[in-house]
Design a protein around this motif. Structure first.
Motif, PDB file in Angstrom:
ATOM      1  N   VAL A 218      27.480  23.663  11.735  1.00 16.30           N
ATOM      2  CA  VAL A 218      28.590  23.359  10.828  1.00 16.30           C
ATOM      3  C   VAL A 218      28.310  22.068  10.074  1.00 16.30           C
ATOM      4  N   ALA A 219      28.997  21.912   8.945  1.00 13.30           N
ATOM      5  CA  ALA A 219      28.859  20.698   8.144  1.00 13.30           C
ATOM      6  C   ALA A 219      29.468  19.509   8.872  1.00 13.30           C
ATOM      7  N   GLY A 220      28.905  18.343   8.618  1.00 15.00           N
ATOM      8  CA  GLY A 220      29.389  17.138   9.281  1.00 15.00           C
ATOM      9  C   GLY A 220      30.781  16.723   8.857  1.00 15.00           C
ATOM     10  N   THR A 221      31.283  17.276   7.755  1.00 15.03           N
ATOM     11  CA  THR A 221      32.633  16.940   7.293  1.00 15.03           C
ATOM     12  C   THR A 221      33.706  17.795   7.965  1.00 15.03           C
ATOM     13  N   THR A 222      33.302  18.734   8.803  1.00 13.37           N
ATOM     14  CA  THR A 222      34.279  19.530   9.545  1.00 13.37           C
ATOM     15  C   THR A 222      35.045  18.619  10.495  1.00 13.37           C
ATOM     16  N   THR A 223      36.370  18.671  10.454  1.00 12.75           N
ATOM     17  CA  THR A 223      37.177  17.756  11.260  1.00 12.75           C
ATOM     18  C   THR A 223      37.271  18.238  12.702  1.00 12.75           C
ATOM     19  N   SER A 224      37.654  17.325  13.579  1.00 13.02           N
ATOM     20  CA  SER A 224      37.815  17.688  14.989  1.00 13.02           C
ATOM     21  C   SER A 224      38.928  18.713  15.164  1.00 13.02           C
ATOM     22  N   ASP A 225      39.989  18.614  14.351  1.00 19.00           N
ATOM     23  CA  ASP A 225      41.062  19.608  14.422  1.00 19.00           C
ATOM     24  C   ASP A 225      40.550  20.990  14.033  1.00 19.00           C
ATOM     25  N   GLN A 226      39.727  21.044  12.995  1.00 18.32           N
ATOM     26  CA  GLN A 226      39.179  22.332  12.568  1.00 18.32           C
ATOM     27  C   GLN A 226      38.242  22.901  13.621  1.00 18.32           C
ATOM     28  N   LEU A 227      37.418  22.041  14.219  1.00 18.33           N
ATOM     29  CA  LEU A 227      36.526  22.516  15.275  1.00 18.33           C
ATOM     30  C   LEU A 227      37.323  23.039  16.465  1.00 18.33           C
TER      31      LEU A 227
ATOM     32  N   VAL B 189      10.393  13.777   7.178  1.00 18.11           N
ATOM     33  CA  VAL B 189      11.493  13.125   6.467  1.00 18.11           C
ATOM     34  C   VAL B 189      11.251  11.619   6.444  1.00 18.11           C
ATOM     35  N   PRO B 190      11.675  10.955   5.373  1.00 15.84           N
ATOM     36  CA  PRO B 190      11.532   9.496   5.313  1.00 15.84           C
ATOM     37  C   PRO B 190      12.540   8.821   6.236  1.00 15.84           C
ATOM     38  N   ASN B 191      12.496   7.505   6.279  1.00 15.72           N
ATOM     39  CA  ASN B 191      13.408   6.769   7.157  1.00 15.72           C
ATOM     40  C   ASN B 191      14.866   7.042   6.817  1.00 15.72           C
ATOM     41  N   ARG B 192      15.133   7.263   5.536  1.00  7.94           N
ATOM     42  CA  ARG B 192      16.503   7.548   5.115  1.00  7.94           C
ATOM     43  C   ARG B 192      16.479   8.661   4.078  1.00  7.94           C
ATOM     44  N   SER B 193      17.356   9.631   4.235  1.00 10.53           N
ATOM     45  CA  SER B 193      17.420  10.754   3.300  1.00 10.53           C
ATOM     46  C   SER B 193      18.857  11.246   3.220  1.00 10.53           C
ATOM     47  N   VAL B 194      19.127  12.026   2.178  1.00 11.26           N
ATOM     48  CA  VAL B 194      20.450  12.628   1.999  1.00 11.26           C
ATOM     49  C   VAL B 194      20.276  14.128   1.835  1.00 11.26           C
ATOM     50  N   HIS B 195      20.865  14.876   2.749  1.00 12.05           N
ATOM     51  CA  HIS B 195      20.859  16.336   2.677  1.00 12.05           C
ATOM     52  C   HIS B 195      22.040  16.775   1.815  1.00 12.05           C
TER      53      HIS B 195
ATOM     54  N   ALA C 272      15.809   8.512  10.139  1.00 15.05           N
ATOM     55  CA  ALA C 272      14.779   9.058  11.019  1.00 15.05           C
ATOM     56  C   ALA C 272      13.951   7.942  11.626  1.00 15.05           C
ATOM     57  N   ASP C 273      13.743   8.060  12.928  1.00 20.19           N
ATOM     58  CA  ASP C 273      12.795   7.216  13.653  1.00 20.19           C
ATOM     59  C   ASP C 273      12.098   8.161  14.620  1.00 20.19           C
ATOM     60  N   THR C 274      12.374   8.048  15.880  1.00 19.12           N
ATOM     61  CA  THR C 274      11.913   9.084  16.809  1.00 19.12           C
ATOM     62  C   THR C 274      12.853  10.282  16.772  1.00 19.12           C
ATOM     63  N   GLU C 275      14.072  10.048  16.253  1.00 20.78           N
ATOM     64  CA  GLU C 275      15.049  11.115  16.088  1.00 20.78           C
ATOM     65  C   GLU C 275      15.533  11.147  14.643  1.00 20.78           C
ATOM     66  N   LEU C 276      15.948  12.331  14.210  1.00 16.18           N
ATOM     67  CA  LEU C 276      16.651  12.469  12.939  1.00 16.18           C
ATOM     68  C   LEU C 276      18.138  12.486  13.266  1.00 16.18           C
ATOM     69  N   ALA C 277      18.876  11.507  12.743  1.00 18.23           N
ATOM     70  CA  ALA C 277      20.274  11.334  13.130  1.00 18.23           C
ATOM     71  C   ALA C 277      21.174  11.291  11.906  1.00 18.23           C
ATOM     72  N   ARG C 278      22.309  11.959  12.019  1.00 22.55           N
ATOM     73  CA  ARG C 278      23.323  11.875  10.969  1.00 22.55           C
ATOM     74  C   ARG C 278      24.013  10.526  11.035  1.00 22.55           C
ATOM     75  N   ARG C 279      24.158   9.879   9.861  1.00 22.20           N
ATOM     76  CA  ARG C 279      24.822   8.582   9.808  1.00 22.20           C
ATOM     77  C   ARG C 279      26.174   8.650   9.121  1.00 22.20           C
TER      78      ARG C 279
END
Length: 438
Positions: free
Chosen positions: A103-112, A142-148, A163-170
């Motif tokens: 799911v998209a990261g903008t999905t709210t906790s209520d919707q989930l 992926v570079p250190n910072r990217s926008v999907h 991205a470092d050792t992990e790719l993480a949503r910020r």
């Protein structure tokens, strides 16, 4: 027991079994007192029944009541229940199977929470929940910072990742004006104005002709909008009216909305486009012209990412967690699947796409009226489909580069990929793939 995965995007929900799409359906509904149509069946009648039409129920997942109630359908959550059930039935989902949600990261906790409740009512165990942007991007360098960037019916979703050792949503952000529905409306208005000017007939005044127009534009966008000229025929009461519009005119209309991205993208951003965003006409070119780097994802990248990190994503229905970071790929990692990276089929310049076929020699007149100019190395560059994939051949001394890489990068690359940019002097030519029936 089979593990299914749902790519939850209402422009086209896709339910995967293993690496194959087992069911696919856009988030449209027609609700009457006696009947409920969902998916493509509803989309094909959406303009015929505007008061009964709804394509907001996934986007606005809630208990809000519907303007028109139908059989066992009273609110948005009821429509989600019925649509999800239809997908599961089509995919032959069984009681001992499991479902992972992307799911998209903008999905709210209520919707989930509401979605998990719907799944529980359907006796469908949800055993994994992952950010779709992270899952789709993880198999790529992926570079250190990217926008999907992804696009759904009512917004574009921008997911900033590090991205470092992990790719993480910020962080995440929505751009409402870049939803597919808004873009379709804009393109339809361009063509409707052309009909009025040339034939004195307004297709938007009659539901049947409005539906015909939307169907044609929807198909054009779904196919990757690669035609240089779009001819539209409208049939009404035995008469056929016809007009034509250039792809460039439609791209220019879309660019007015693409400019909204300038407000949220930093200078020189590395943009990763979902396969849906990659099909938007002129978007990749706009981003490139704005100084951003562009990577285009393949349709199956999200399921490949899920399969690759299934042990980390799968958490069990009783201890479900929303996974927003995954280990980055390394040079020794095996790919998530044996799916080949499909070769590009078209080369695009200034909104005009030309089929490559078995091979294509680039000249200053390749793109019809979009002349590349007298300084273009006429006839000195060839695109060839070989057993190794699509390759480029150029005469010695030609000013040719791949993406933003140094000149010798082309010698190291065996095959070109979708999303690559050939930079010839000051010109940028984008390689895309158009799949039949996409």
């Amino acid at each position: 027991m089979t593990i299914f995965a749902l790519d939850l995007n209402d422009s086209g929900l896709r339910l995967f079994r293993d690496l194959e799409v087992a069911a696919e359906s856009p988030g449209f509904a027609i609700v009457t007192q006696s009947q409920l149509l969902l998916g493509d069946a509803a989309r094909r009648e959406f303009r015929l029944h505007p008061r009964q039409a709804n394509n907001q129920f996934w986007h606005r997942l809630s208990m809000d009541p519907l303007a028109m109630r139908g059989p066992n359908v009273a609110n948005h959550a009821d429509l989600v229940y019925r649509h999800l059930k239809e997908l599961l039935d089509e995919a032959a989902f069984e009681s001992d199977d499991e479902l992972i949600l992307a799911v998209a990261g903008t999905t709210t906790s209520d919707q989930l929470g509401l979605l998990l409740g719907v799944a529980q009512e359907l006796n469908t165990p949800i055993t994994g929940l992952v950010d779709s942007a992270v899952a789709a991007s993880i198999a790529h360098p992926v570079p250190n910072r990217s926008v999907h960037i992804d696009v759904s019916l009512h917004c574009a979703t921008l997911t900033t990742m590090e991205a470092d050792t992990e790719l993480a949503r910020r962080s995440t952000a929505d751009v409402a004006e870049l939803g597919l529905s808004s873009l379709l409306d804009a393109w339809v208005n361009v063509i409707a104005d052309r009909f009025v000017t040339e034939t004195r007939f307004d297709p938007l005044r009659i539901a049947e002709t409005e539906q015909q127009l939307y169907d044609r534009i929807y198909l054009w966008a779904e196919e990757g909008a690669h035609l240089a000229e779009l001819t539209i025929e409208i049939e009404h009461q035995g008469s056929v009216r016809r007009t034509g519009v250039s792809a460039k005119a439609l791209v220019e209309k879309a660019r007015l909305r693409y400019r909204l991205l300038d407000r949220v993208l930093d200078e020189g951003t590395s943009c990763i486009l979902s396969h849906r965003a990659a099909k938007l006409p002129g978007l990749s070119e706009y981003l490139l012209a704005s100084g951003h780097a562009v990577t285009q994802l393949e349709p199956n990248d999200v399921i490949a990412g899920i399969r690759r990190h299934l042990d980390l994503i799968r958490s069990g229905a009783d201890a479900l967690r929303f996974v927003t970071r995954l280990p980055c790929a390394t040079g020794t990692d095996a790919p998530a699947s044996s799916l080949p990276r499909a070769a590009p089929t078209h080369v695009v310049f200034d909104g005009v796409g030309i089929a490559i076929g078995d091979g294509l020699t680039l000249t200053a007149q390749t793109f019809a009226d979009r002349e590349l100019g007298p300084e273009f190395p006429d006839g000195q560059i060839q695109l060839l489909n070989t057993t190794e994939g699509l390759v480029v051949r150029a005469r010695s001394g030609t000013d040719l580069r791949l993406n933003d890489d140094p000149p010798d990068a082309l010698e190291e690359r065996r095959a070109l990929r979708r999303g690559d940019v050939l930079r010839i002097g000051e010109h940028a030519l984008l390689l895309i793939r158009v799949d039949d029936g996409a």
